[in-house]
Design a protein around this motif. Sequence first.
Motif, PDB file in Angstrom:
ATOM      1  N   LEU A   1       0.797  -1.225   0.000  1.00 29.96           N
ATOM      2  CA  LEU A   1       0.000   0.000   0.000  1.00 29.96           C
ATOM      3  C   LEU A   1       0.833   1.279   0.000  1.00 29.96           C
ATOM      4  CD1 LEU A   1      -2.836  -1.080   2.424  1.00 29.96           C
ATOM      5  CD2 LEU A   1      -2.809  -1.138  -0.065  1.00 29.96           C
ATOM      6  N   ILE A   2       2.133   1.151   0.094  1.00 30.41           N
ATOM      7  CA  ILE A   2       3.007   2.328   0.119  1.00 30.41           C
ATOM      8  C   ILE A   2       2.870   3.197  -1.138  1.00 30.41           C
ATOM      9  CG2 ILE A   2       5.426   3.070   0.117  1.00 30.41           C
ATOM     10  CD1 ILE A   2       5.961   0.843   2.149  1.00 30.41           C
ATOM     11  N   PRO A   3       2.738   2.622  -2.359  1.00 31.76           N
ATOM     12  CA  PRO A   3       2.587   3.485  -3.545  1.00 31.76           C
ATOM     13  C   PRO A   3       1.376   4.421  -3.486  1.00 31.76           C
ATOM     14  CG  PRO A   3       3.189   1.291  -4.223  1.00 31.76           C
ATOM     15  CD  PRO A   3       2.913   1.223  -2.742  1.00 31.76           C
ATOM     16  N   TYR A   4       0.359   4.081  -2.714  1.00 35.75           N
ATOM     17  CA  TYR A   4      -0.788   4.977  -2.575  1.00 35.75           C
ATOM     18  C   TYR A   4      -0.451   6.200  -1.717  1.00 35.75           C
ATOM     19  CZ  TYR A   4      -3.724   1.313  -4.558  1.00 35.75           C
ATOM     20  OH  TYR A   4      -4.276   0.381  -5.386  1.00 35.75           O
ATOM     21  N   CYS A   5       0.648   6.150  -0.973  1.00 35.90           N
ATOM     22  CA  CYS A   5       1.057   7.253  -0.106  1.00 35.90           C
ATOM     23  C   CYS A   5       2.168   8.106  -0.710  1.00 35.90           C
ATOM     24  CB  CYS A   5       1.532   6.703   1.233  1.00 35.90           C
ATOM     25  SG  CYS A   5       0.291   5.752   2.107  1.00 35.90           S
ATOM     26  N   ILE A   6       2.776   7.656  -1.795  1.00 38.65           N
ATOM     27  CA  ILE A   6       3.914   8.345  -2.399  1.00 38.65           C
ATOM     28  C   ILE A   6       3.454   9.087  -3.651  1.00 38.65           C
ATOM     29  CG2 ILE A   6       6.177   8.035  -3.465  1.00 38.65           C
ATOM     30  CD1 ILE A   6       6.481   5.490  -1.795  1.00 38.65           C
ATOM     31  N   ASP A   7       3.655  10.407  -3.670  1.00 32.37           N
ATOM     32  CA  ASP A   7       3.213  11.218  -4.810  1.00 32.37           C
ATOM     33  C   ASP A   7       3.940  10.874  -6.111  1.00 32.37           C
ATOM     34  OD1 ASP A   7       1.253  12.555  -3.474  1.00 32.37           O
ATOM     35  OD2 ASP A   7       2.424  14.375  -3.156  1.00 32.37           O
TER      36      ASP A   7
END
Length: 90
Positions: free
Chosen positions: A63-69
């Motif tokens: 889920l980290i890519p959903y937090c990285i612009d």
Amino acid sequence: MAEKEPPGTTVVIHGGNYGPSSQQVVCPNCHNRVYTVVKAEVSRRTHIIVILLCVFLCWPCALIPYCIDSCKNKNHYCPSCGSYLGTYYN
């Protein structure tokens, strides 16, 4: 040979030449000279990265890519009228 713009001249961007940060443009809808409002929005690429992380057993980090612009598209909008102006694709 192209001429250089005189100092203080604003270059108007039309089409898909938007960058990852706010840019000065003339809105084609309201005709105001504005700095675009940039919103990072989830794209198909973001979903694919998440799926690949899950497939390769990195599900704790999935889920980290959903937090990285930097994994999202940057959509540019006019702050005056709210119209969509263009997208910067990573």
